[in-house]
Scaffold this motif. Structure first.
Motif, PDB file in Angstrom:
ATOM      1  N   PRO A  10      43.584  46.154  35.865  1.00 58.33           N
ATOM      2  CA  PRO A  10      42.548  45.120  35.917  1.00 58.33           C
ATOM      3  C   PRO A  10      43.103  43.753  36.288  1.00 58.33           C
ATOM      4  O   PRO A  10      42.413  42.924  36.847  1.00 58.33           O
ATOM      5  N   ASP A  11      44.401  43.451  35.982  1.00 57.83           N
ATOM      6  CA  ASP A  11      44.987  42.147  36.289  1.00 57.83           C
ATOM      7  C   ASP A  11      45.274  41.988  37.771  1.00 57.83           C
ATOM      8  O   ASP A  11      45.401  40.878  38.272  1.00 57.83           O
ATOM      9  N   ASP A  12      45.445  43.119  38.507  1.00 59.32           N
ATOM     10  CA  ASP A  12      45.791  43.032  39.919  1.00 59.32           C
ATOM     11  C   ASP A  12      44.587  42.747  40.800  1.00 59.32           C
ATOM     12  O   ASP A  12      44.741  42.463  41.971  1.00 59.32           O
ATOM     13  N   SER A  13      43.412  42.842  40.269  1.00 59.20           N
ATOM     14  CA  SER A  13      42.237  42.615  41.106  1.00 59.20           C
ATOM     15  C   SER A  13      41.985  41.115  41.233  1.00 59.20           C
ATOM     16  O   SER A  13      41.765  40.417  40.257  1.00 59.20           O
ATOM     17  N   VAL A  14      42.091  40.626  42.451  1.00 56.44           N
ATOM     18  CA  VAL A  14      41.863  39.213  42.738  1.00 56.44           C
ATOM     19  C   VAL A  14      40.694  39.146  43.703  1.00 56.44           C
ATOM     20  O   VAL A  14      40.689  39.843  44.721  1.00 56.44           O
ATOM     21  N   PRO A  15      39.671  38.379  43.424  1.00 54.58           N
ATOM     22  CA  PRO A  15      38.530  38.297  44.339  1.00 54.58           C
ATOM     23  C   PRO A  15      38.954  37.794  45.708  1.00 54.58           C
ATOM     24  O   PRO A  15      39.952  37.078  45.842  1.00 54.58           O
ATOM     25  N   LYS A  16      38.193  38.138  46.727  1.00 53.94           N
ATOM     26  CA  LYS A  16      38.499  37.708  48.082  1.00 53.94           C
ATOM     27  C   LYS A  16      38.432  36.184  48.162  1.00 53.94           C
ATOM     28  O   LYS A  16      37.567  35.559  47.562  1.00 53.94           O
ATOM     29  N   GLY A  17      39.340  35.602  48.937  1.00 54.09           N
ATOM     30  CA  GLY A  17      39.354  34.155  49.087  1.00 54.09           C
ATOM     31  C   GLY A  17      40.244  33.452  48.077  1.00 54.09           C
ATOM     32  O   GLY A  17      40.552  32.289  48.234  1.00 54.09           O
ATOM     33  N   TYR A  18      40.659  34.134  47.030  1.00 56.38           N
ATOM     34  CA  TYR A  18      41.541  33.524  46.032  1.00 56.38           C
ATOM     35  C   TYR A  18      42.955  34.039  46.233  1.00 56.38           C
ATOM     36  O   TYR A  18      43.174  35.152  46.690  1.00 56.38           O
ATOM     37  N   LYS A  19      43.915  33.224  45.880  1.00 56.01           N
ATOM     38  CA  LYS A  19      45.313  33.643  45.944  1.00 56.01           C
ATOM     39  C   LYS A  19      45.863  33.678  44.536  1.00 56.01           C
ATOM     40  O   LYS A  19      45.449  32.919  43.673  1.00 56.01           O
ATOM     41  N   ARG A  20      46.815  34.551  44.332  1.00 60.62           N
ATOM     42  CA  ARG A  20      47.459  34.643  43.044  1.00 60.62           C
ATOM     43  C   ARG A  20      48.345  33.412  42.850  1.00 60.62           C
ATOM     44  O   ARG A  20      49.049  32.983  43.748  1.00 60.62           O
TER      45      ARG A  20
END
Length: 107
Positions: A10-20
């Motif tokens: 669940p932590d690896d999911s980043v919404p589109k347009g956002y950067k880690r």
């Protein structure tokens, strides 16, 4: 649900347009050791001597502008305030009138 969805954390999911967000070392480590990413980059002579030279040039220019050019290249007359007459004190009134001070012993 498919197997691909179940293997994802669940932590690896980043919404589109956002950067880690990049992990930054603590400030104390950076102050002691410097930036680890720029450690392998060589510094040019401009990086080392540029800022002090620019500060020195700015100081020299401001020195000449505020000390030499203002005093020697002005076209206006110096500004002077009108002189105010001094107030007359008892001592200066005696001098002006020529009176000597009267004492009790002179009577």
């Amino acid at each position: 649900m498919s197997e691909a969805d179940s293997n994802k954390k669940p932590d690896d999911s980043v919404p589109k347009g956002y950067k880690r967000k990049k992990q930054v070392p603590p400030v104390s480590f950076l102050l002691k050791n410097g930036d680890p990413e720029s450690a392998d980059k060589p510094q040019s002579w401009m990086d080392v001597y540029g800022p002090p030279v620019m500060i020195m040039i700015t100081f020299i220019l401001s020195f000449f502008v505020f000390h030499y050019f203002i005093e020697n290249h002005t076209t206006h007359k110096p500004i002077t305030l009108p002189r105010m007459p001094r107030q007359m004190t008892e001592k200066t009134m005696r001098k002006a009138t020529g009176d000597s001070p009267k004492r009790d012993s002179d009577l």
